[in-house]
Motif scaffolding. Structure first.
Motif, short mmCIF file in Angstrom:
data_model
loop_
_atom_site.label_atom_id
_atom_site.label_comp_id
_atom_site.label_asym_id
_atom_site.label_seq_id
_atom_site.Cartn_x
_atom_site.Cartn_y
_atom_site.Cartn_z
N TYR A 187 -2.50 -63.09 83.63
CA TYR A 187 -2.12 -61.93 84.80
C TYR A 187 -1.43 -60.83 84.38
CZ TYR A 187 -4.04 -65.91 87.69
OH TYR A 187 -4.77 -67.07 88.13
N HIS A 188 -1.25 -60.62 83.09
CA HIS A 188 -0.31 -59.46 82.37
C HIS A 188 -1.33 -58.02 82.65
CE1 HIS A 188 2.77 -58.44 79.22
NE2 HIS A 188 3.01 -57.93 80.56
N PHE A 302 5.50 -69.20 70.42
CA PHE A 302 4.61 -68.18 70.48
C PHE A 302 3.37 -68.47 69.88
CE2 PHE A 302 2.85 -63.96 69.10
CZ PHE A 302 3.12 -63.12 70.11
N ALA A 303 3.34 -69.24 68.61
CA ALA A 303 2.03 -69.37 68.07
C ALA A 303 0.92 -70.30 69.07
CB ALA A 303 2.07 -70.43 67.11
N ASP A 304 1.55 -70.91 70.09
CA ASP A 304 0.76 -71.82 71.03
C ASP A 304 0.56 -70.73 72.17
OD1 ASP A 304 0.86 -73.93 69.50
OD2 ASP A 304 2.82 -74.65 70.41
N GLY A 305 1.57 -69.98 72.79
CA GLY A 305 1.54 -69.03 73.86
C GLY A 305 0.48 -68.09 73.59
N ILE A 306 0.35 -67.33 72.55
CA ILE A 306 -0.51 -66.40 72.07
C ILE A 306 -1.91 -66.93 72.15
CG2 ILE A 306 -0.31 -66.07 69.61
CD1 ILE A 306 -0.36 -62.99 71.93
N LYS A 307 -2.20 -67.83 71.54
CA LYS A 307 -3.56 -68.41 71.49
C LYS A 307 -3.89 -68.86 73.03
CE LYS A 307 -4.24 -70.75 67.12
NZ LYS A 307 -3.14 -70.78 66.50
N LYS A 308 -2.96 -69.46 73.90
CA LYS A 308 -3.31 -69.65 75.35
C LYS A 308 -3.58 -68.46 75.98
CE LYS A 308 0.17 -72.77 76.48
NZ LYS A 308 1.00 -73.46 77.69
N THR A 309 -2.84 -67.34 75.78
CA THR A 309 -2.92 -65.99 76.59
C THR A 309 -4.47 -65.70 76.06
OG1 THR A 309 -0.75 -65.81 76.48
CG2 THR A 309 -1.87 -63.81 76.99
N ILE A 310 -4.61 -65.56 74.91
CA ILE A 310 -5.94 -64.86 74.55
C ILE A 310 -7.04 -65.38 74.88
CG2 ILE A 310 -7.40 -64.28 72.34
CD1 ILE A 310 -5.07 -63.76 70.84
N LYS A 311 -7.07 -66.80 75.25
CA LYS A 311 -7.94 -67.63 75.68
C LYS A 311 -8.09 -67.50 77.23
CE LYS A 311 -9.55 -72.55 76.41
NZ LYS A 311 -10.36 -72.03 77.27
N TRP A 312 -7.06 -67.04 77.81
CA TRP A 312 -7.02 -66.91 79.14
C TRP A 312 -7.78 -65.68 79.54
CZ3 TRP A 312 -5.82 -63.04 82.74
CH2 TRP A 312 -5.96 -63.47 84.23
N LEU A 314 -9.85 -64.36 77.54
CA LEU A 314 -11.60 -64.58 77.18
C LEU A 314 -12.04 -65.15 78.23
CD1 LEU A 314 -11.33 -65.55 73.55
CD2 LEU A 314 -12.75 -63.70 74.40
N ASP A 315 -11.35 -66.25 79.06
CA ASP A 315 -12.02 -66.82 80.15
C ASP A 315 -11.81 -66.17 81.67
OD1 ASP A 315 -12.22 -68.93 78.50
OD2 ASP A 315 -10.71 -70.18 79.15
N ASN A 316 -11.29 -65.19 81.62
CA ASN A 316 -10.75 -64.45 82.84
C ASN A 316 -11.55 -62.87 82.55
OD1 ASN A 316 -9.68 -66.52 84.84
ND2 ASN A 316 -8.89 -66.74 82.81
N ARG A 317 -12.39 -62.70 82.08
CA ARG A 317 -12.76 -61.15 81.84
C ARG A 317 -12.83 -60.43 83.22
NH1 ARG A 317 -15.38 -60.43 76.25
NH2 ARG A 317 -15.14 -58.36 76.79
N GLU A 318 -13.37 -61.05 84.19
CA GLU A 318 -13.45 -60.36 85.46
C GLU A 318 -12.22 -59.77 86.02
OE1 GLU A 318 -15.49 -61.72 89.48
OE2 GLU A 318 -15.95 -62.64 87.82
N TRP A 319 -11.12 -60.62 85.61
CA TRP A 319 -10.05 -60.28 86.16
C TRP A 319 -9.21 -58.83 85.74
CZ3 TRP A 319 -5.14 -59.10 84.27
CH2 TRP A 319 -4.03 -59.02 85.27
#
Ligand code: NAD
Ligand code: DAU
Length: 339
Positions: A187-188, A302-312, A314-319
Motif C-alpha cells: 500500500y505504499h 530487508f532481503a525478505d521484506g523487499i521480496k514480499k513487497t515486490i510480490k504484493w 505483482l499480486d495487487n496490480r489493480e491497486w
C-alpha cells in the motif's frame, strides 16, 4: 479501548489499522482521513465490514468536525499519521504541509485536551534530524540529536514535534512521539522510491535516480513500524521521543538495482536525473532506546521484506494501476519530464 487513527487511508496508517484490528480484535478503531491524493479507500476495503472499525471522512484541520467525532467516540487514544508526506511535493508547494502537518496536529491535540485522552501519539520522522555525512558511518541519529531540518516537509514535521512537546509541558497532555526511518511494504503510494521503481520497471519505463544515487536511507518494513507504535502507545513513557529504525542502510542506486534484478529487467532502464533540491545525504537511526525500554527490534530482514513487497505489487496490480492512470499522470509529468 477506542483509538482514533488519523491518515488511515494512507500507507502506514492503513497498515497500522490492519495490524491493530488483527492484534487487538476487541479494540474499536476510528479512522479520520480527508482522502487527499494519497488517501485511498481501496487500502481500507479489507476492514470496512469489521464492526469494530469506523471510517470518517474528516480533515484534521477542521476543528468542528474533529470535535464532533471526539464527542461521539470518546477515544482513549489518538495516533496521528495524517500528513502531507512527500518531500518533492513540499518543494513544489509548501503551504499545505504547514496547514496539515502543523495546524492539523494542533487541532487534534486541542480536541484531546478538551475531551480528555489517555495518550496522544505523534507519528514523526527521522527527517527532523536533518542528514548525516556519507563518509561518517559511525554517526547515527539519537533522540538527543538536535532538530536540523532541510525541506519544507521536514520543517513542518519538526514544528509539529515541538508543538507536541509544548502541549505536554504546558498543558500536561499525555503525549509520545516516534521518529521513524524510511518505511516500505504494501500500500505504499507509487510516488515514493520503492513503489515508483517497481511500477516503472514492470511497465519498462525509465527509472529516475536523483543525482548519482549515492544517498543513503535506513529502510524498515512497515509492519515493524506498526509494532513499534503499538508498543509505545501501551508501554512507552509519556512525554518521550522514541527513534525507530532498522539498522538497514542502503544507497538508492543499490535498491534500484535490486528491484531490477528481482523483476528480471535490464539496468539500461536506469536514468540519472537532476538531483532533489536540498537532498538529504544519509539517514541512520540509533534505535537503542526503544530496544532497551520496550524490547522492540525489527523482525523483517530487508532481503525478505523487499521480496514480499515486490510480490504484493505483482499480486495487487489493480491497486496501483488505478493510481498511476489517474491524476498521478500530471504529477509525474510535472516532476519528471523536464528533469
Ligand atoms: P501517506 O501520504 O501515504 O498518507 C497520508 C494520509 O493522510 C493519506 O491517507 C491522506 O489522505 C491523509 N491526510 C492528509 N492530509 C490530511 C488532512 N488534512 N486531514 C485528514 N487526513 C489527511 O503518508 P505515509 O507515508 O503513510 O506517512 C504517514 C505518517 O508517517 C506521516 O505523518 C509521515 O510524516 C510519517 N512517516 C512516514 C515515513 C515513510 O517512510 N513513509 C517514515 C516516517 C514517518
Ligand atoms: O525518512 C523518513 C521519510 O522517508 C518520511 O518522513 C517521508 O514521509 C518519506 O516520504 C520518506 O522520505 P524520502 O524523501 O527519503 O523518500 P522518497 O521515497 O521520496 O525518496 C527516497 C530516496 O530516493 C531519496 O534519497 C530520493 C530518492 N529518489 C526518490 C524518488 C521518488 C530518487 O532517486 N528517485 C525518485 O524518483
Amino acid at each position: 479501548m477506542t483509538i482514533i487513527v488519523t491518515g488511515g487511508a494512507g500507507f502506514i496508517g492503513g497498515n497500522f489499522i490492519h495490524y491493530m484490528l488483527k492484534k487487538h480484535p476487541d479494540y474499536r478503531i476510528v479512522c479520520l482521513d480527508c482522502l487527499t491524493y494519497a488517501g485511498n479507500m481501496d487500502t481500507l476495503a479489507p476492514v470496512m465490514d469489521n464492526p469494530n472499525f469506523r471510517f470518517c471522512k474528516v480533515d484534521i484541520t477542521d476543528r468542528a468536525e474533529v470535535y464532533k467525532v471526539f464527542m461521539e467516540e470518546k477515544p482513549d487514544m489518538v495516533v496521528n499519521f495524517a500528513a502531507e508526506s512527500h518531500v518533492d511535493r513540499s518543494i513544489e508547494e509548501p503551504a499545505v504541509f504547514l496547514q496539515t502537518n502543523i495546524l492539523g496536529t494542533s487541532v487534534m491535540m486541542d480536541a484531546c485536551r478538551r475531551y480528555g485522552i489517555k495518550r496522544y501519539h505523534q507519528v514523526s520522522t527521522d527527517e527532523v534530524y536533518g542528514d548525516l555525512p556519507l563518509d561518517r558511518p559511525d554517526l547515527f541519529f539519537t533522540e538527543e540529536t538536535p532538530i536540523h531540518t532541510s525541506s519544507p516537509y521536514s520543517a513542518s514535521k519538526a514544528s509539529a514535534d515541538l508543538l507536541v512537546l509544548a502541549y505536554h509541558r504546558t498543558f500536561g497532555l499525555p503525549v509520545s512521539i516516534s521518529r521513524c526511518s524510511n518505511n516500505y511494504g504494501p500500500y505504499h503510494f507509487p510516488e515514493k522510491l520503492i513503489p515508483l521503481m517497481i511500477a516503472n520497471a514492470l511497465n519498462d519505463k525509465p527509472l529516475p535516480v536523483y543525482g548519482k544515487g549515492e544517498n543513503v536511507r535506513d529502510w524498515l518494513y512497515v509492519e515493524d513500524h506498526c509494532k513499534a507504535i503499538d508498543l509505545i502507545i501501551h508501554n512507552g513513557r509519556e512525554g518521550e521521543v522514541y527513534n525507530v529504525g532498522g539498522h538497514n542502510e542502503m544507497k538508492n542506486i543499490d535498491i534500484v538495482k535490486l528491484i531490477i534484478k528481482e523483476l528480471g529487467k535490464s539496468e539500461d532502464l536506469i536514468q540519472f536525473v537532476a538531483d532533489r533540491r536540498g537532498h538529504d545525504l544519509r539517514y541512520a537511526i540509533d534505535p537503542t532506546k526503544i530496544h532497551n525500554e520496550l524490547g522492540w527490534e525489527p523482525e523483517t530482514k530487508f532481503a525478505d521484506g523487499i521480496k514480499k513487497t515486490i510480490k504484493w505489487y505483482l499480486d495487487n496490480r489493480e491497486w496501483w494501476e488505478k493510481i498511476i492512470s489517474g491524476e498521478y499522470k500530471d504529477y509525474y509529468k510535472r516532476m519528471y519530464n523536464a528533469r
